[in-house]
Design an enzyme around this catalytic site. Structure first.
Site, PDB file in Angstrom:
ATOM      1  N   LYS A 191      -9.815   1.510  -2.587  1.00 13.46           N
ATOM      2  CA  LYS A 191     -10.041   1.072  -1.197  1.00 13.46           C
ATOM      3  C   LYS A 191     -11.468   1.405  -0.759  1.00 13.46           C
ATOM      4  O   LYS A 191     -11.894   2.569  -0.842  1.00 13.46           O
ATOM      5  CB  LYS A 191      -9.015   1.754  -0.294  1.00 13.46           C
ATOM      6  CG  LYS A 191      -8.981   1.251   1.138  1.00 13.46           C
ATOM      7  CD  LYS A 191      -7.776   1.864   1.863  1.00 13.46           C
ATOM      8  CE  LYS A 191      -7.605   1.409   3.282  1.00 13.46           C
ATOM      9  NZ  LYS A 191      -6.374   1.964   3.889  1.00 13.46           N
TER      10      LYS A 191
ATOM     11  N   CYS B 180      -5.484  -2.954   2.703  1.00 10.22           N
ATOM     12  CA  CYS B 180      -5.280  -2.746   4.134  1.00 10.22           C
ATOM     13  C   CYS B 180      -6.554  -2.902   4.963  1.00 10.22           C
ATOM     14  O   CYS B 180      -6.989  -4.012   5.215  1.00 10.22           O
ATOM     15  CB  CYS B 180      -4.594  -1.399   4.362  1.00 10.22           C
ATOM     16  SG  CYS B 180      -3.689  -1.366   5.932  1.00 10.22           S
TER      17      CYS B 180
ATOM     18  N   GLU C 207       0.869  -1.172   0.000  1.00 10.79           N
ATOM     19  CA  GLU C 207       0.000   0.000   0.000  1.00 10.79           C
ATOM     20  C   GLU C 207       0.914   1.233   0.000  1.00 10.79           C
ATOM     21  O   GLU C 207       1.933   1.265   0.671  1.00 10.79           O
ATOM     22  CB  GLU C 207      -0.880   0.003   1.262  1.00 10.79           C
ATOM     23  CG  GLU C 207      -1.833   1.194   1.298  1.00 10.79           C
ATOM     24  CD  GLU C 207      -2.735   1.226   2.543  1.00 10.79           C
ATOM     25  OE1 GLU C 207      -2.349   0.669   3.592  1.00 10.79           O
ATOM     26  OE2 GLU C 207      -3.836   1.809   2.453  1.00 10.79           O
TER      27      GLU C 207
HETATM   28  O1  LIG Z   1      -6.930  -1.847  10.460  1.00 13.41           O
HETATM   29  C1  LIG Z   1      -5.839  -1.507  10.919  1.00 13.41           C
HETATM   30  O2  LIG Z   1      -5.506  -1.748  12.077  1.00 13.41           O
HETATM   31  C2  LIG Z   1      -4.848  -0.783  10.083  1.00 13.41           C
HETATM   32  C3  LIG Z   1      -5.446  -0.341   8.800  1.00 13.41           C
HETATM   33  C4  LIG Z   1      -4.588   0.585   8.056  1.00 13.41           C
HETATM   34  O3  LIG Z   1      -3.495   0.872   8.479  1.00 13.41           O
HETATM   35  C5  LIG Z   1      -5.030   1.123   6.779  1.00 13.41           C
HETATM   36  O4  LIG Z   1      -6.118   0.769   6.311  1.00 13.41           O
HETATM   37  O5  LIG Z   1      -4.276   1.908   6.176  1.00 13.41           O
END
Ligand SMILES: O=C(O)CCC(=O)C(=O)O
Length: 299
Positions: free
Chosen positions: A133, A174, A60
Site C-alpha cells: 500500500k 483502499c 483488505e
Molecule cells: O479513504 C478512506 O476514506 C478510507 C480509506 C481506508 O479505510 C484505508 O485506506 O484503509
C-alpha cells in the site's frame, strides 16, 4: 493442517479465449483467529469458483482484524512460505482451481518493517506480483473518527501492474483508490482492470466508497473491482462493506450490502474498446494546456 486442500481441486480450466470471464469478490467476515480466517477465505474462494469465477479478489486485511492491536502479531514474512500459512494457502488455492487470485491484503514483515501488502497469484500457484500500500490512511475527523495507519505500517514505493490470464491488472489498496494519478498511470500502462481490496469505514464509506471507484473507472474508461471485509458492528473499526464491480462507463455491474457474501459477476473487456470509441476521451484531452505548476514558485 486445516488449510490442506487436495481433495477440493478442479480439473484444469481451459485458457481464456474470449474477452469475457467471471470475477468473484469474497466479502469475508474477519475474526481475531487467524487460522479460522484462512480456512474461511479458502472456503469462500471455492464458492466463487463453483459459480465460475476465474479471478477471485479478497478484502483488505482478510486474515487480520483492521486494528493496530493485531497487525504486528498477525504479520507473516512471505519469503519463508512454510512459516507463512496465509501466503501458502493462497498459492495452493490458485493452483488447485487454476485461477488468478488478487489476494486482498495482509500484514507483511519485511526487513524489520511492517507493510500492508497484496499478493497476486497465477493459476500455477506462483506469486506474480506484490503490491505494498502506497498511500497510508491517516485521518482525523475531530470528535468522530481518527485512524493513523502510518503508526503501524511503512508505505510501499512502487506501482503494481501485472499481466494475468484474465487481463492486465493494476493493484491498489483502499486509500490508494483516492489518488487518481495512480489509476491514470495504470491506464497509461494498459490496464483493463484495477483491483482495490479495501476497507472503508462508516465515516467515509456511505458518501465516498462507490463514488471514488466509479470516478476511477469513468476517468480511465476501464473496469474497477473493490473487495471489502463484511461489517462487524461491534468492531472498533466498523467497515462499510459493499464490494463492487464497476464498468468503463461508471456503471455498477454488481455490488453487495454490508453482510458476508460472495459476489460473482461477468466482466467483458470488449466494453472498454466500445466505450473508448464512442467517447474518445484520450483524443479529446488537452494535454497542451494542462500544466501542474507549483504556484509557490511563481510568487
Ligand atoms: O479513504 C478512506 O476514506 C478510507 C480509506 C481506508 O479505510 C484505508 O485506506 O484503509
Amino acid at each position: 493442517m486445516a488449510t490442506s486442500s487436495t481433495n477440493l481441486c478442479f480439473p484444469s480450466l481451459p485458457p481464456l479465449t474470449t474477452s469475457k470471464f467471471k470475477i468473484g469478490l469474497c466479502q469475508l467476515s474477519v475474526s481475531s483467529d487467524k487460522n479460522q480466517n484462512i480456512i474461511h477465505a479458502r472456503n469462500s474462494m471455492k464458492v466463487a469458483v463453483d459459480q465460475g469465477a476465474r479471478l477471485v479478489v479478497l478484502p483488505e486485511m482478510w486474515n487480520c482484524p483492521c486494528s493496530s492491536d493485531y497487525f504486528a502479531k498477525f504479520a507473516e514474512d512471505f519469503s519463508h512460505e512454510d512459516s507463512s500459512p496465509s501466503f501458502k494457502m493462497l498459492s495452493e488455492v490458485a493452483s488447485c482451481y487454476r485461477i488468478t487470485i488478487v489476494g486482498g491484503s495482509m500484514p507483511e514483515w519485511c526487513s524489520g518493517r511492517l507493510h500492508n501488502t497484496c499478493c497476486v497469484f497465477g493459476p500455477d500457484g506462483k506469486l506474480k506480483a506484490k503490491h505494498r500500500k502506497i498511500h497510508l490512511f491517516d485521518i482525523d475527523i475531530p470528535g468522530k473518527f481518527s485512524f493513523k495507519e502510518s503508526d503501524s505500517f511503512a508505505a510501499g514505493e512502487e506501482l503494481t501492474i501485472v499481466n494475468t490470464e484474465v487481463g492486465r491488472i493494476g493493484i491498489g489498496i483502499c486509500h490508494d483508490m483516492r489518488f487518481p494519478e495512480l489509476a491514470m498511470l495504470y491506464k497509461e500502462k494498459g490496464a483493463h482492470l484495477i483491483c482495490y481490496p479495501g476497507a472503508f469505514n462508516m465515516s467515509t464509506g456511505e458518501l465516498l466508497w462507490e463514488l471514488v471507484q466509479r470516478g476511477r473507472a469513468i476517468d480511465n474508461q476501464l473496469f474497477v473491482a473493490t473487495c471489502s471485509p463484511s461489517r462487524d458492528s461491534a468492531a472498533s473499526y466498523t467497515i462499510w462493506g459493499h464490494s463492487t464491480v464497476v464498468g468503463p462507463f461508471g456503471e455498477i455491474i454488481a455490488t453487495s450490502g454490508p453482510e458476508e457474501t460472495v459476489v460473482v459477476a461477468e466482466i467483458d473487456y470488449s466494453e472498454i474498446q466500445l466505450r473508448r470509441e464512442s467517447l474518445p476521451l484520450e483524443k479529446q484531452k488537452r494535454s497542451d494546456i494542462y500544466r501542474f505548476v507549483d504556484m509557490r514558485d511563481q510568487s
